[in-house]
Enzyme design. Structure first.
Site, PDB file in Angstrom:
ATOM      1  N   GLU A  14       7.299   2.918  -6.511  1.00  0.00           N
ATOM      2  CA  GLU A  14       7.502   2.362  -5.166  1.00  0.00           C
ATOM      3  C   GLU A  14       7.746   3.480  -4.155  1.00  0.00           C
ATOM      4  O   GLU A  14       8.311   4.518  -4.499  1.00  0.00           O
ATOM      5  CB  GLU A  14       8.737   1.449  -5.183  1.00  0.00           C
ATOM      6  CG  GLU A  14       8.427  -0.035  -5.106  1.00  0.00           C
ATOM      7  CD  GLU A  14       8.138  -0.520  -3.700  1.00  0.00           C
ATOM      8  OE1 GLU A  14       7.266   0.070  -3.017  1.00  0.00           O
ATOM      9  OE2 GLU A  14       8.758  -1.502  -3.280  1.00  0.00           O
ATOM     10  N   ASP A  25      14.899  -0.109  -0.458  1.00  0.00           N
ATOM     11  CA  ASP A  25      15.683  -0.385   0.745  1.00  0.00           C
ATOM     12  C   ASP A  25      16.715  -1.467   0.413  1.00  0.00           C
ATOM     13  O   ASP A  25      17.724  -1.176  -0.213  1.00  0.00           O
ATOM     14  CB  ASP A  25      14.689  -0.798   1.851  1.00  0.00           C
ATOM     15  CG  ASP A  25      15.313  -0.915   3.221  1.00  0.00           C
ATOM     16  OD1 ASP A  25      16.216  -0.131   3.541  1.00  0.00           O
ATOM     17  OD2 ASP A  25      14.893  -1.789   3.998  1.00  0.00           O
ATOM     18  N   LYS A  34       0.818  -1.193   0.000  1.00  0.00           N
ATOM     19  CA  LYS A  34       0.000   0.000   0.000  1.00  0.00           C
ATOM     20  C   LYS A  34       0.862   1.258   0.000  1.00  0.00           C
ATOM     21  O   LYS A  34       0.387   2.350  -0.271  1.00  0.00           O
ATOM     22  CB  LYS A  34      -0.884   0.020   1.264  1.00  0.00           C
ATOM     23  CG  LYS A  34      -1.806  -1.158   1.396  1.00  0.00           C
ATOM     24  CD  LYS A  34      -2.368  -1.209   2.831  1.00  0.00           C
ATOM     25  CE  LYS A  34      -2.438  -2.640   3.259  1.00  0.00           C
ATOM     26  NZ  LYS A  34      -2.609  -2.831   4.682  1.00  0.00           N
ATOM     27  N   GLY A  35       2.126   1.086   0.326  1.00  0.00           N
ATOM     28  CA  GLY A  35       3.007   2.232   0.550  1.00  0.00           C
ATOM     29  C   GLY A  35       3.157   3.175  -0.634  1.00  0.00           C
ATOM     30  O   GLY A  35       3.369   4.370  -0.463  1.00  0.00           O
ATOM     31  N   ASP A  54       4.669   2.866   6.475  1.00  0.00           N
ATOM     32  CA  ASP A  54       4.039   2.519   7.749  1.00  0.00           C
ATOM     33  C   ASP A  54       4.992   1.892   8.741  1.00  0.00           C
ATOM     34  O   ASP A  54       6.072   1.411   8.389  1.00  0.00           O
ATOM     35  CB  ASP A  54       2.913   1.513   7.507  1.00  0.00           C
ATOM     36  CG  ASP A  54       3.460   0.126   7.177  1.00  0.00           C
ATOM     37  OD1 ASP A  54       4.248   0.018   6.212  1.00  0.00           O
ATOM     38  OD2 ASP A  54       3.133  -0.844   7.887  1.00  0.00           O
ATOM     39  N   PHE A  75      14.779   4.258   9.847  1.00  0.00           N
ATOM     40  CA  PHE A  75      13.432   3.772   9.559  1.00  0.00           C
ATOM     41  C   PHE A  75      12.488   4.957   9.491  1.00  0.00           C
ATOM     42  O   PHE A  75      12.350   5.723  10.443  1.00  0.00           O
ATOM     43  CB  PHE A  75      12.961   2.761  10.606  1.00  0.00           C
ATOM     44  CG  PHE A  75      11.727   2.039  10.154  1.00  0.00           C
ATOM     45  CD1 PHE A  75      11.820   0.954   9.289  1.00  0.00           C
ATOM     46  CD2 PHE A  75      10.471   2.468  10.551  1.00  0.00           C
ATOM     47  CE1 PHE A  75      10.677   0.304   8.840  1.00  0.00           C
ATOM     48  CE2 PHE A  75       9.317   1.830  10.099  1.00  0.00           C
ATOM     49  CZ  PHE A  75       9.431   0.744   9.248  1.00  0.00           C
ATOM     50  N   VAL A  76      11.859   5.128   8.323  1.00  0.00           N
ATOM     51  CA  VAL A  76      11.001   6.296   8.117  1.00  0.00           C
ATOM     52  C   VAL A  76       9.537   5.894   7.968  1.00  0.00           C
ATOM     53  O   VAL A  76       9.224   4.774   7.550  1.00  0.00           O
ATOM     54  CB  VAL A  76      11.457   7.117   6.889  1.00  0.00           C
ATOM     55  CG1 VAL A  76      12.752   7.859   7.174  1.00  0.00           C
ATOM     56  CG2 VAL A  76      11.610   6.236   5.649  1.00  0.00           C
ATOM     57  N   LYS A 125      17.331   4.289  -0.004  1.00  0.00           N
ATOM     58  CA  LYS A 125      18.303   4.116   1.087  1.00  0.00           C
ATOM     59  C   LYS A 125      19.461   3.304   0.523  1.00  0.00           C
ATOM     60  O   LYS A 125      19.507   2.070   0.705  1.00  0.00           O
ATOM     61  CB  LYS A 125      17.656   3.322   2.238  1.00  0.00           C
ATOM     62  CG  LYS A 125      16.798   4.137   3.177  1.00  0.00           C
ATOM     63  CD  LYS A 125      16.613   3.385   4.490  1.00  0.00           C
ATOM     64  CE  LYS A 125      15.186   3.045   4.745  1.00  0.00           C
ATOM     65  NZ  LYS A 125      14.936   2.235   5.929  1.00  0.00           N
TER      66      LYS A 125
HETATM   67  P1  IMP Z   1      13.107  -3.741   0.172  1.00  0.00           P
HETATM   68  O1  IMP Z   1      12.578  -4.973  -0.463  1.00  0.00           O
HETATM   69  O2  IMP Z   1      14.020  -4.041   1.328  1.00  0.00           O
HETATM   70  O3  IMP Z   1      13.754  -2.775  -0.811  1.00  0.00           O
HETATM   71  O4  IMP Z   1      11.915  -3.019   0.897  1.00  0.00           O
HETATM   72  C1  IMP Z   1      10.916  -2.418   0.260  1.00  0.00           C
HETATM   73  C2  IMP Z   1       9.705  -2.284   1.156  1.00  0.00           C
HETATM   74  O5  IMP Z   1      10.049  -2.365   2.549  1.00  0.00           O
HETATM   75  C3  IMP Z   1       9.083  -0.930   0.977  1.00  0.00           C
HETATM   76  O6  IMP Z   1       8.152  -0.939  -0.072  1.00  0.00           O
HETATM   77  C4  IMP Z   1       8.467  -0.684   2.336  1.00  0.00           C
HETATM   78  O7  IMP Z   1       7.171  -1.237   2.404  1.00  0.00           O
HETATM   79  C5  IMP Z   1       9.365  -1.409   3.304  1.00  0.00           C
HETATM   80  N1  IMP Z   1      10.350  -0.491   3.922  1.00  0.00           N
HETATM   81  C6  IMP Z   1      11.671  -0.415   3.701  1.00  0.00           C
HETATM   82  N2  IMP Z   1      12.238   0.559   4.432  1.00  0.00           N
HETATM   83  C7  IMP Z   1      11.247   1.121   5.143  1.00  0.00           C
HETATM   84  C8  IMP Z   1      11.203   2.206   6.085  1.00  0.00           C
HETATM   85  O8  IMP Z   1      12.193   2.885   6.431  1.00  0.00           O
HETATM   86  N3  IMP Z   1       9.964   2.487   6.595  1.00  0.00           N
HETATM   87  C9  IMP Z   1       8.838   1.801   6.269  1.00  0.00           C
HETATM   88  N4  IMP Z   1       8.829   0.792   5.388  1.00  0.00           N
HETATM   89  C10 IMP Z   1      10.041   0.441   4.827  1.00  0.00           C
HETATM   90 MG    MG Z   2       5.505  -1.589   4.470  1.00  0.00          MG
END
Ligand code: IMP
Ligand code: MG
Length: 198
Positions: A111, A115, A55-56, A171, A164-165, A143
């Site tokens: 997106e 992260d 949902k982000g 969320d 963490f944001v 990030k």
């Molecule tokens: P990744 O697969 O590690 O790149 O993470 C992507 C997903 O993790 C994002 O779409 C977010 O839903 C969640 N996420 C990563 N970092 C944060 C953060 O700092 N705050 C909240 N959600 C995060």
């Molecule tokens: Mg999330």
């Protein structure tokens, strides 16, 4: 008119949690306008199909879509990669597929945050198999220090430090998505320890 007293407007935070503004709402809006222009410059005559990750990514998608001139359509996909806390499980699972085919379309994946890159790596692999005409990635936040998977975004709103944001779609246990800004979440050390133990 409902009575909107001061008390009702105040955003409630859970005990032991606090949010410090990192990127203000107006700064986010200004940056999105610039990104929208950049996307349209890269594809001046193409219908653009925005695919957002629930949902982000929803807030970013709606603001971006309204700022891009010309023909724009959109669709949604959902994956789960994070649990209830601030730690990634590293596992990505498709929980809701797109409504329509992306074959032959100019697709922009929208997106909230890049992260570790595990989610994007999974999505790009999935979408590439479906033969889009072009496949690009727009993220509001990046990030870079956290990257594990070898992926990158074509359009980045803001590069941020490894914190963490929350807010603007992001969320913590489904809360804070509705904040109009992006902020750094701090947890009371006792509660943080409890979350880490989960
Ligand atoms: P990744 O697969 O590690 O790149 O993470 C992507 C997903 O993790 C994002 O779409 C977010 O839903 C969640 N996420 C990563 N970092 C944060 C953060 O700092 N705050 C909240 N959600 C995060
Ligand atoms: Mg999330």
């Amino acid at each position: 008119m409902p009575n909107r007293g001061k008390k009702q407007l105040k955003k409630k935070k859970a005990p032991g949690e606090s949010v410090k503004i990192l990127i203000s709402g107006p700064r986010i809006q200004k940056r999105i306008q610039a990104l929208a222009k950049q996307v349209r410059r890269d594809f001046p005559d193409e219908p653009l199909h925005l695919v957002s990750v629930l949902k982000g990514g929803v807030f970013f998608l709606t603001d971006l879509a309204r700022s891009i001139s010309g023909e724009v359509s959109f669709d949604f996909i959902a994956v789960s990669s994070y649990g209830q806390d601030t730690h990634s499980s590293g596992q990505v699972r498709l929980t809701r597929d797109l409504d329509s085919s992306i074959e032959g379309k100019t697709v922009i994946v929208v997106e909230d945050i890049l992260d570790t890159g595990m989610t994007l790596q999974y999505l790009l692999k999935l979408f590439q198999q479906r033969k889009p005409k072009h496949l690009r990635v727009a993220v509001l936040l990046d990030k870079p220090d956290r990257r594990v998977a070898p992926v990158r975004a074509d359009y980045v709103g803001f590069s941020i430090p490894n914190e963490f944001v929350v807010g603007y779609g992001l969320d913590y246990s489904e809360r804070y998505r509705n904040l109009p800004y992006v902020g750094v979440l701090s947890l009371d050390s006792k509660l943080a320890k409890k979350a880490a133990e989960k």
